[in-house]
Design a protein around this motif. Structure first.
Motif, mmCIF file in Angstrom:
data_model
loop_
_atom_site.group_PDB
_atom_site.id
_atom_site.type_symbol
_atom_site.label_atom_id
_atom_site.label_comp_id
_atom_site.label_asym_id
_atom_site.label_seq_id
_atom_site.Cartn_x
_atom_site.Cartn_y
_atom_site.Cartn_z
ATOM 1 N N ARG A 1 0.622 -19.442 18.718
ATOM 2 C CA ARG A 1 1.314 -20.714 18.529
ATOM 3 C C ARG A 1 1.317 -21.123 17.055
ATOM 4 N N LEU A 2 0.186 -20.892 16.383
ATOM 5 C CA LEU A 2 0.029 -21.324 14.997
ATOM 6 C C LEU A 2 0.507 -20.285 13.998
ATOM 7 N N ALA A 3 0.946 -19.119 14.507
ATOM 8 C CA ALA A 3 1.420 -18.024 13.652
ATOM 9 C C ALA A 3 0.366 -17.643 12.613
ATOM 10 N N LEU A 4 -0.881 -17.495 13.094
ATOM 11 C CA LEU A 4 -1.996 -17.114 12.245
ATOM 12 C C LEU A 4 -2.525 -15.754 12.667
ATOM 13 N N SER A 5 -3.187 -15.084 11.757
ATOM 14 C CA SER A 5 -3.936 -13.893 12.155
ATOM 15 C C SER A 5 -5.165 -14.347 12.930
ATOM 16 N N SER A 6 -5.778 -13.420 13.635
ATOM 17 C CA SER A 6 -6.986 -13.753 14.384
ATOM 18 C C SER A 6 -8.066 -14.282 13.450
ATOM 19 N N ARG A 7 -8.250 -13.638 12.313
ATOM 20 C CA ARG A 7 -9.284 -14.061 11.372
ATOM 21 C C ARG A 7 -8.992 -15.442 10.817
ATOM 22 N N GLN A 8 -7.723 -15.731 10.482
ATOM 23 C CA GLN A 8 -7.368 -17.052 9.997
ATOM 24 C C GLN A 8 -7.656 -18.113 11.054
ATOM 25 N N PHE A 9 -7.307 -17.810 12.319
ATOM 26 C CA PHE A 9 -7.555 -18.773 13.382
ATOM 27 C C PHE A 9 -9.057 -19.026 13.542
ATOM 28 N N LEU A 10 -9.858 -17.967 13.553
ATOM 29 C CA LEU A 10 -11.298 -18.128 13.697
ATOM 30 C C LEU A 10 -11.874 -18.946 12.550
ATOM 31 N N ASP A 11 -11.450 -18.660 11.335
ATOM 32 C CA ASP A 11 -11.998 -19.354 10.169
ATOM 33 C C ASP A 11 -11.610 -20.830 10.150
ATOM 34 N N GLN A 12 -10.405 -21.151 10.597
ATOM 35 C CA GLN A 12 -9.919 -22.523 10.486
ATOM 36 C C GLN A 12 -10.224 -23.396 11.689
ATOM 37 N N TYR A 13 -10.321 -22.795 12.875
ATOM 38 C CA TYR A 13 -10.351 -23.619 14.083
ATOM 39 C C TYR A 13 -11.508 -23.348 15.045
ATOM 40 N N VAL A 14 -12.390 -22.438 14.711
ATOM 41 C CA VAL A 14 -13.416 -22.044 15.684
ATOM 42 C C VAL A 14 -14.818 -22.168 15.087
ATOM 43 N N ILE A 15 -15.713 -22.714 15.885
ATOM 44 C CA ILE A 15 -17.147 -22.705 15.585
ATOM 45 C C ILE A 15 -17.803 -21.772 16.595
#
Length: 247
Positions: free
Chosen positions: A52-66
């Protein structure tokens, strides 16, 4: 044998029982269930959100996941970050509702129903349902004639979420894990995060040969290596069972 005691505001539910509930912007408590919560993300939740956010997996983890590495838990838990606004609001909620609504996590879709699944003796997924009736929620006074728990869950388009969550069961409910005879090392937990949450990196590892499966990939599985994220997620589960349990 007595049933386990459920937390406050939870009660057992069945798929065919009536469910008087609806949520929409006209309900006075709209978006209140998107605040003051710990929202755990399944691998499929994370996949849908990164799409949905058009991010790589690593970008999503770094920005949105704890990622919580709790010594008391066998596996790490991935939580969606919350806004530091004094209400621990979901990062995707605004006055108009959810900005990622079509790809919102499975637990958001199912609310106020909670679904759990376990494998029976034949390895088949058996679900259990609960109903969360929080005092602040006004959705329970909305008119919804003829709606059951089953029809409500179907309307929330949970089929793919449930399918991929149930695909986790042979790994996370493996007899060796359940019996405590196997506990993953930190290296194996890193494998878990790689294969299930950092799919783009996992694809690169597979394409380079640094990660491999003992048996040949069929054409559907090969699609995972070449670009199909859903098939890649299933490949990751297969690889983890191989690396952890020799299956």
């Amino acid at each position: 044998m007595s049933s386990p005691t459920l937390p406050e505001h939870f009660q057992p539910a069945s798929a065919d029982q009536e469910l008087v509930f609806a949520c929409h912007p006209g309900v006075s408590c709209f978006t209140q269930c998107c605040r003051e919560l710990d929202l755990a993300l399944s691998p499929y939740d994370a996949l849908r959100l990164k799409w949905r956010l058009a991010l790589s997996s690593r970008q999503f983890l770094d920005q949105y996941v704890i990622v919580e590495w709790d010594e008391g838990c066998v596996l790490p838990t991935c939580y969606l970050t919350m806004v530091d606004d004094g209400r621990a609001s979901c990062v995707f909620v605004g006055d108009q509702g959810c900005s990622v609504y079509d790809d919102r996590p499975g637990s958001c879709r199912a609310y106020p129903v909670g679904r759990g699944a376990a494998r029976d003796g034949d390895g088949v997924a058996v679900e259990s349902l609960v109903l969360l009736h929080e005092p602040h929620c006004r959705g329970f006074v909305e008119a919804t004639a003829g709606q059951t728990v089953r029809t409500y869950l179907r309307s929330q388009e949970l089929e793919s979420y449930n399918r991929f969550n149930d695909a986790l069961l042979p790994l996370v409910h493996h007899p060796a894990l359940q019996a405590g005879t196997f506990r993953p090392s930190r290296q194996q937990l890193d494998q878990y995060m790689l294969a299930l949450y950092d799919l783009d990196q996992f694809r690169g590892e597979m394409a380079s040969g640094r990660v491999s499966l003992q048996s040949p990939l069929n054409p559907v599985e090969l699609a995972g290596v070449t670009g199909d994220d859903e098939q890649l997620l299933l490949l990751g589960l297969r690889w983890l069972r191989q690396e952890w349990f020799g299956e």
